[in-house]
Design an enzyme around this catalytic site. Structure first.
Site, mmCIF file in Angstrom:
data_model
loop_
_atom_site.group_PDB
_atom_site.id
_atom_site.type_symbol
_atom_site.label_atom_id
_atom_site.label_comp_id
_atom_site.label_asym_id
_atom_site.label_seq_id
_atom_site.Cartn_x
_atom_site.Cartn_y
_atom_site.Cartn_z
ATOM 1 C CG HIS A 111 2.587 55.825 65.005
ATOM 2 N ND1 HIS A 111 1.710 55.454 66.251
ATOM 3 C CD2 HIS A 111 1.985 54.898 64.167
ATOM 4 C CE1 HIS A 111 1.046 54.388 66.015
ATOM 5 N NE2 HIS A 111 1.009 54.021 64.610
ATOM 6 N N GLY A 152 -7.877 53.300 59.469
ATOM 7 C CA GLY A 152 -6.765 54.166 59.167
ATOM 8 C C GLY A 152 -6.926 55.362 58.133
ATOM 9 C CG ASP A 162 0.524 51.041 65.894
ATOM 10 O OD1 ASP A 162 -0.052 51.352 66.692
ATOM 11 O OD2 ASP A 162 0.504 51.301 64.716
ATOM 12 C CG ASP A 192 -1.759 55.497 63.515
ATOM 13 O OD1 ASP A 192 -1.087 54.636 62.860
ATOM 14 O OD2 ASP A 192 -2.860 55.153 64.155
ATOM 15 C CG ASN A 213 -7.191 50.397 66.081
ATOM 16 O OD1 ASN A 213 -7.087 50.792 67.174
ATOM 17 N ND2 ASN A 213 -6.952 48.751 65.979
#
Length: 449
Positions: free
Chosen positions: A63, A329, A157, A310, A283
Site C-alpha cells: 500500500h 496522509g 483507495d 499507506d 485517513n
C-alpha cells in the site's frame, strides 16, 4: 560494512543474523542467493560486514502512494522508489489514485515501466476498481490483469467502493484470475466533514468525529459479500478494535479475507491531534489507545496479516495550514521498519521471524508477486535487507529520501536503522546511504540488460 562500485558483484555478506537467530554468511551472485553457510570465501566478491545486523527478506509494501503520473510535486516513482529502498523495501504496490487514474492497461503499464527505469525496487501497479475512482462503473479489470503489468490487486483507495452491488461485481470479476479487491472501508455518509476519531476528545476539541462504525460496517458487509461470491477480499488500513473483531470472526468462518495495519496505527493515538499539527491528520484517523492495543494483538494472533505503510506524500502547502483544510496522509516508507520494531518487537508481541512474515512473505503472497517474499534460501532471488536493531536515532528530515516531508515521526527517537538493501542482486542502499541514480541504472542494465 564496505562500499563498492557499480561493477562490483557478487557480494559476500559476512556474519549476518537471520530472523531465527542463526548467524551465517550469504553469497549473492547473478541476482540470486547462491550460498549460505559459515566461513564462506566468496572469491572476488565485495565483502559486506554484517556483524550485529539482522538479515531479512526484502520488505514488500502492499500500500504505497507514488503519486506519478499527475502529482509529481508530492512524489515521483523514482523518489518514492528511493524512499522505499532506504526503508529496506525491495517492492512496493503503487496505488491507483494518480492522474490519469490507473484504471486502464495503458496507465498501469506506464507505471510499471517507470518503476523499471528507476531500478531501486520492483514497482507493481494496483488497478482502480472503478473508472476514475468515481464508484459508478467497473474499470478495465480484465485488461489490466492481462497487461504487461499483470495486475492482481485492485483498489479505489482514498475512496470506498460503497455501492454493494458494484462491490459484488468487482469481487466476482477478479475471482476469474485470482485477483483481490483491496477495500478502503469508509461509509461516506457516516464520515461527512469528519476530522478526527469520534469520541470524548473530538467533542472536547469541537471537531466532527469519524466513528469507528463507519469502518466496521463496510468490513462486515464486504466479508459477507466475499463469502457469497467465494472471492478474495483485502481490508486496507484497519484502525479500530471492532474491525479486528469482525475480521477475526470472518476468518473463523473460513472467508477469504486478509487485512493490513499501518505502522502509524500501531504506534500513534488520537491524543496527538490536540496540537493541531496536520502531520497527524490521516485517513482513517488516529484512534484510541484501546484500538492501538487491539491492532497489535490482531497482528500478533494473525487476524491482521500484514503491515503496509499507506505512504502518502503531500507538498508543504497541503499540510502547513489549518487542520480543517489540510490533506490526509503521512509518509512512512523510510520509518516503517523502525516503527514496527518499536510497536511490536520491543513490546514482545512479535519476533523477527514474524516481521519477515508480515512485512515480506505475506504481502507478496496476497499481491501474487513473484520473485519477492521467498525468504533467504539458496536459489531464491537476492532480495534482502540488513537492519541494525541496536541502533537508535532521532528521526529527522535528512532521514527522508522522498520528495515530501509530512512524516509524523520527525523529532521522535526511533529504534533501529536499515544499513543495506539488495534488490535483484545489487545494493540499492549500502552503509546506510542510498546509491546514486547513475550507479543503479548501470547495475540494472548490467544485471538485466
Amino acid at each position: 560494512m564496505s562500499s563498492d562500485s557499480a561493477a562490483s558483484t557478487p557480494y559476500l555478506i559476512r556474519g549476518a543474523t537471520l530472523a531465527d537467530g542463526t548467524r551465517t554468511d550469504l553469497v549473492l551472485a547473478d541476482g540470486k542467493i547462491v550460498e549460505i553457510g559459515s566461513g564462506l570465501s566468496g572469491a572476488g566478491a565485495t565483502v559486506v560486514d554484517a556483524a550485529g545486523l539482522i538479515a531479512l527478506p526484502g520488505l514488500v509494501d502492499l500500500h504505497t502512494h507514488l503519486r506519478e503520473p499527475g502529482f509529481e510535486q508530492s512524489e515521483t516513482i523514482l523518489t518514492g522508489s528511493q524512499a522505499a529502498a532506504v526503508g529496506g523495501f525491495t517492492s512496493v504496490f503503487a496505488m491507483a489514485n494518480t492522474s490519469p487514474v490507473q484504471d486502464t492497461a495503458g496507465v498501469v503499464d506506464q507505471v510499471l515501466a517507470l518503476g523499471e527505469r528507476a531500478g531501486y525496487v520492483t514497482v507493481q501497479p494496483i488497478g482502480a476498481v472503478t473508472v476514475g475512482l468515481a464508484g459508478e462503473r467497473l474499470a478495465e479489470l480484465g485488461a489490466m490483469a492481462t497487461s504487461r503489468a499483470r495486475v492482481r490487486v485492485f483498489s479505489d483507495d482514498g475512496f470506498c467502493v460503497s455501492d454493494p452491488l458494484l462491490m459484488r461485481r468487482a469481487l466476482e470479476y477478479v475471482k476469474a484470475f485470482d485477483g483481490v479487491v483491496a477495500q478502503h472501508s469508509q461509509e461516506p455518509r457516516l464520515t461527512e466533514k469528519a476530522q478526527m476519531n469520534e469520541g470524548a476528545l473530538s467533542s472536547e476539541l469541537g471537531m466532527v468525529g469519524w466513528p469507528a462504525v463507519a469502518e466496521e460496517s463496510i468490513i462486515a458487509r464486504d466479508v459477507l459479500l466475499a463469502e457469497h461470491v467465494g472471492s478474495r477480499l483485502h481490508v486496507c488500513h484497519v484502525s479500530t478494535a471492532g474491525s479486528v473483531d469482525v475480521i477475526r470472526w470472518a476468518k473463523a468462518r473460513g472467508i477469504q479475507v486478509t487485512a493490513e495495519a499501518t505502522p502509524h496505527h500501531l504506534l500513534l493515538t488520537e491524543d496527538l491531534v490536540v496540537g493541531y499539527d496536520a502531520r497527524f491528520k490521516v485517513n482513517p484517523p488516529l484512534r484510541r489507545r484501546e484500538d492501538v492495543e487491539a491492532l497489535r494483538a490482531g497482528l500478533a494472533d494473525g487476524t491482521i496479516d500484514i503491515v503496509a505503510t499507506d505512504h502518502a506524500p503531500h507538498p508543504v502547502e497541503a499540510k502547513d495550514c489549518e487542520w480543517d483544510a489540510a490533506a490526509n496522509g503521512m509518509v512512512g516508507l523510510e520509518s516503517a521498519l523502525s516503527v514496527v520494531h518499536a510497536a511490536v518487537v520491543n513490546t514482545g508481541l512479535l519476533d523477527w521471524t514474524d516481521i519477515a512474515r508480515v512485512l515480506s512473505s505475506s504481502p507478496a503472497r496476497i499481491g501474487r508477486l513473484a520473485g519477492q517474499g521467498q525468504g533467504l534460501l539458496v536459489g531464491a532471488p537476492a532480495e534482502l535487507t540488513l537492519y541494525d536493531p541496536a541502533a537508535s536515532r532521532a528521526f529527522e528530515r535528512g532521514n527522508l529520501a522522498g520528495r515530501s516531508a509530512n512524516s509524523p515521526y520527525l523529532a521522535m527517537t526511533l529504534p533501529g536503522r536499515v544499513l543495506a538493501t539488495f534488490h535483484r542482486g545489487y545494493a540499492t542502499v549500502l552503509d546506510g546511504a542510498l546509491r546514486p541514480v547513475d550507479e543503479i541504472a548501470a547495475l540494472e542494465e548490467r544485471t538485466h540488460g
